[in-house]
Motif scaffolding. Structure first.
Motif, mmCIF file in Angstrom:
data_model
loop_
_atom_site.group_PDB
_atom_site.id
_atom_site.type_symbol
_atom_site.label_atom_id
_atom_site.label_comp_id
_atom_site.label_asym_id
_atom_site.label_seq_id
_atom_site.Cartn_x
_atom_site.Cartn_y
_atom_site.Cartn_z
ATOM 1 N N MET A 12 0.828 -1.182 0.000
ATOM 2 C CA MET A 12 0.000 0.000 0.000
ATOM 3 C C MET A 12 0.877 1.252 0.000
ATOM 4 O O MET A 12 0.900 2.008 0.942
ATOM 5 C CB MET A 12 -0.906 -0.007 1.223
ATOM 6 N N SER A 13 1.575 1.453 -1.065
ATOM 7 C CA SER A 13 2.448 2.598 -1.187
ATOM 8 C C SER A 13 1.705 3.722 -1.889
ATOM 9 O O SER A 13 1.084 3.522 -2.928
ATOM 10 C CB SER A 13 3.702 2.210 -1.957
ATOM 11 N N ASP A 14 1.774 4.890 -1.342
ATOM 12 C CA ASP A 14 1.118 6.063 -1.910
ATOM 13 C C ASP A 14 1.960 6.591 -3.073
ATOM 14 O O ASP A 14 3.151 6.866 -2.907
ATOM 15 C CB ASP A 14 0.969 7.121 -0.822
ATOM 16 N N PRO A 15 1.363 6.761 -4.254
ATOM 17 C CA PRO A 15 2.139 7.251 -5.405
ATOM 18 C C PRO A 15 2.697 8.657 -5.190
ATOM 19 O O PRO A 15 3.770 8.989 -5.689
ATOM 20 C CB PRO A 15 1.149 7.228 -6.564
ATOM 21 N N MET A 16 1.990 9.474 -4.433
ATOM 22 C CA MET A 16 2.473 10.831 -4.143
ATOM 23 C C MET A 16 3.760 10.772 -3.324
ATOM 24 O O MET A 16 4.717 11.488 -3.604
ATOM 25 C CB MET A 16 1.411 11.627 -3.379
ATOM 26 N N VAL A 17 3.791 9.905 -2.338
ATOM 27 C CA VAL A 17 4.983 9.742 -1.505
ATOM 28 C C VAL A 17 6.152 9.265 -2.354
ATOM 29 O O VAL A 17 7.275 9.751 -2.218
ATOM 30 C CB VAL A 17 4.709 8.779 -0.326
ATOM 31 N N GLU A 18 5.899 8.332 -3.242
ATOM 32 C CA GLU A 18 6.963 7.824 -4.115
ATOM 33 C C GLU A 18 7.500 8.915 -5.028
ATOM 34 O O GLU A 18 8.708 9.023 -5.243
ATOM 35 C CB GLU A 18 6.448 6.643 -4.932
ATOM 36 N N ARG A 19 6.606 9.751 -5.587
ATOM 37 C CA ARG A 19 7.060 10.857 -6.443
ATOM 38 C C ARG A 19 7.918 11.838 -5.660
ATOM 39 O O ARG A 19 8.928 12.333 -6.163
ATOM 40 C CB ARG A 19 5.855 11.589 -7.051
ATOM 41 N N ILE A 20 7.508 12.121 -4.440
ATOM 42 C CA ILE A 20 8.268 13.053 -3.603
ATOM 43 C C ILE A 20 9.642 12.471 -3.284
ATOM 44 O O ILE A 20 10.660 13.152 -3.393
ATOM 45 C CB ILE A 20 7.497 13.399 -2.312
ATOM 46 N N GLN A 21 9.678 11.208 -2.910
ATOM 47 C CA GLN A 21 10.949 10.584 -2.532
ATOM 48 C C GLN A 21 11.914 10.454 -3.715
ATOM 49 O O GLN A 21 13.123 10.438 -3.518
ATOM 50 C CB GLN A 21 10.702 9.217 -1.901
ATOM 51 N N ARG A 22 11.403 10.368 -4.927
ATOM 52 C CA ARG A 22 12.267 10.277 -6.114
ATOM 53 C C ARG A 22 12.749 11.646 -6.591
ATOM 54 O O ARG A 22 13.668 11.729 -7.399
ATOM 55 C CB ARG A 22 11.523 9.577 -7.242
ATOM 56 N N ASN A 23 12.134 12.691 -6.113
ATOM 57 C CA ASN A 23 12.481 14.048 -6.545
ATOM 58 C C ASN A 23 13.890 14.404 -6.069
ATOM 59 O O ASN A 23 14.203 14.293 -4.885
ATOM 60 C CB ASN A 23 11.466 15.042 -5.987
ATOM 61 N N PRO A 24 14.766 14.864 -6.970
ATOM 62 C CA PRO A 24 16.132 15.230 -6.566
ATOM 63 C C PRO A 24 16.154 16.386 -5.553
ATOM 64 O O PRO A 24 17.047 16.444 -4.704
ATOM 65 C CB PRO A 24 16.822 15.645 -7.865
ATOM 66 N N LYS A 25 15.173 17.272 -5.639
ATOM 67 C CA LYS A 25 15.111 18.370 -4.668
ATOM 68 C C LYS A 25 14.820 17.843 -3.269
ATOM 69 O O LYS A 25 15.300 18.385 -2.283
ATOM 70 C CB LYS A 25 14.050 19.392 -5.069
ATOM 71 N N TYR A 26 14.019 16.786 -3.184
ATOM 72 C CA TYR A 26 13.732 16.180 -1.882
ATOM 73 C C TYR A 26 15.001 15.561 -1.293
ATOM 74 O O TYR A 26 15.280 15.717 -0.109
ATOM 75 C CB TYR A 26 12.638 15.117 -2.016
ATOM 76 N N GLN A 27 15.764 14.886 -2.146
ATOM 77 C CA GLN A 27 17.022 14.303 -1.682
ATOM 78 C C GLN A 27 17.977 15.391 -1.215
ATOM 79 O O GLN A 27 18.646 15.242 -0.185
ATOM 80 C CB GLN A 27 17.665 13.473 -2.808
ATOM 81 N N GLN A 28 18.027 16.494 -1.966
ATOM 82 C CA GLN A 28 18.878 17.622 -1.576
ATOM 83 C C GLN A 28 18.411 18.214 -0.254
ATOM 84 O O GLN A 28 19.223 18.491 0.639
ATOM 85 C CB GLN A 28 18.855 18.699 -2.661
ATOM 86 N N LEU A 29 17.094 18.403 -0.115
ATOM 87 C CA LEU A 29 16.536 18.955 1.125
ATOM 88 C C LEU A 29 16.873 18.067 2.315
ATOM 89 O O LEU A 29 17.324 18.550 3.356
ATOM 90 C CB LEU A 29 15.023 19.119 1.000
ATOM 91 N N LYS A 30 16.663 16.780 2.147
ATOM 92 C CA LYS A 30 16.943 15.835 3.229
ATOM 93 C C LYS A 30 18.409 15.872 3.641
ATOM 94 O O LYS A 30 18.736 15.946 4.827
ATOM 95 C CB LYS A 30 16.572 14.424 2.744
ATOM 96 N N ARG A 31 19.284 15.859 2.653
ATOM 97 C CA ARG A 31 20.723 15.849 2.911
ATOM 98 C C ARG A 31 21.165 17.157 3.572
ATOM 99 O O ARG A 31 21.882 17.153 4.573
ATOM 100 C CB ARG A 31 21.453 15.628 1.586
ATOM 101 N N THR A 32 20.723 18.285 3.025
ATOM 102 C CA THR A 32 21.127 19.597 3.541
ATOM 103 C C THR A 32 20.603 19.824 4.950
ATOM 104 O O THR A 32 21.335 20.276 5.834
ATOM 105 C CB THR A 32 20.616 20.715 2.609
ATOM 106 N N ARG A 33 19.328 19.520 5.156
ATOM 107 C CA ARG A 33 18.727 19.728 6.478
ATOM 108 C C ARG A 33 19.379 18.848 7.534
ATOM 109 O O ARG A 33 19.664 19.294 8.648
ATOM 110 C CB ARG A 33 17.221 19.452 6.401
ATOM 111 N N SER A 34 19.661 17.625 7.173
ATOM 112 C CA SER A 34 20.300 16.708 8.114
ATOM 113 C C SER A 34 21.709 17.180 8.473
ATOM 114 O O SER A 34 22.087 17.217 9.646
ATOM 115 C CB SER A 34 20.343 15.310 7.521
#
Length: 102
Positions: free
Chosen positions: A1-23
């Motif tokens: 039961m994976s939400d497609p919206m969550v998957e799109r967000i997690q694949r977004n390079p900006k999300y990866q950048q945000l996660k890395r930078t914030r951490s």
């Protein structure tokens, strides 16, 4: 039961950048705070004489302004994080959500 919206967000390079930078930023500030706090505690434990020296002719010792500096430092780094979070991190979050809802 994976939400497609969550998957799109997690694949977004900006999300990866945000996660890395914030951490990285959060850990950097946390380490700075730990160094300052434990440095002060270390002074209390190992060099009481230094902290007990009076400043000038009054009764205030060196330990009082150093302790206050620790408090002010914690307020300042909290303000720095909030400022960056409300600016850069929130902007990136909005962009990620906009791209995911297209």
């Amino acid at each position: 039961m994976s939400d497609p919206m969550v998957e799109r967000i997690q694949r977004n390079p900006k999300y990866q950048q945000l996660k890395r930078t914030r951490s990285r930023y959060g850990w950097t500030l946390a380490i700075l705070m730990l160094v300052v706090y434990y440095g002060y505690i270390g002074l209390i434990a190992f060099d009481k004489e230094f902290l007990a020296k009076p400043m000038g002719a009054g009764v205030t010792t060196i330990g009082i302004p150093i302790g206050m500096a620790v408090i002010v430092f914690s307020i300042v780094i909290t303000g720095l994080y909030v400022r960056r979070a409300n600016g850069e991190f929130d902007r990136l979050t909005r962009e990620i959500i906009e791209e995911a809802t297209k």
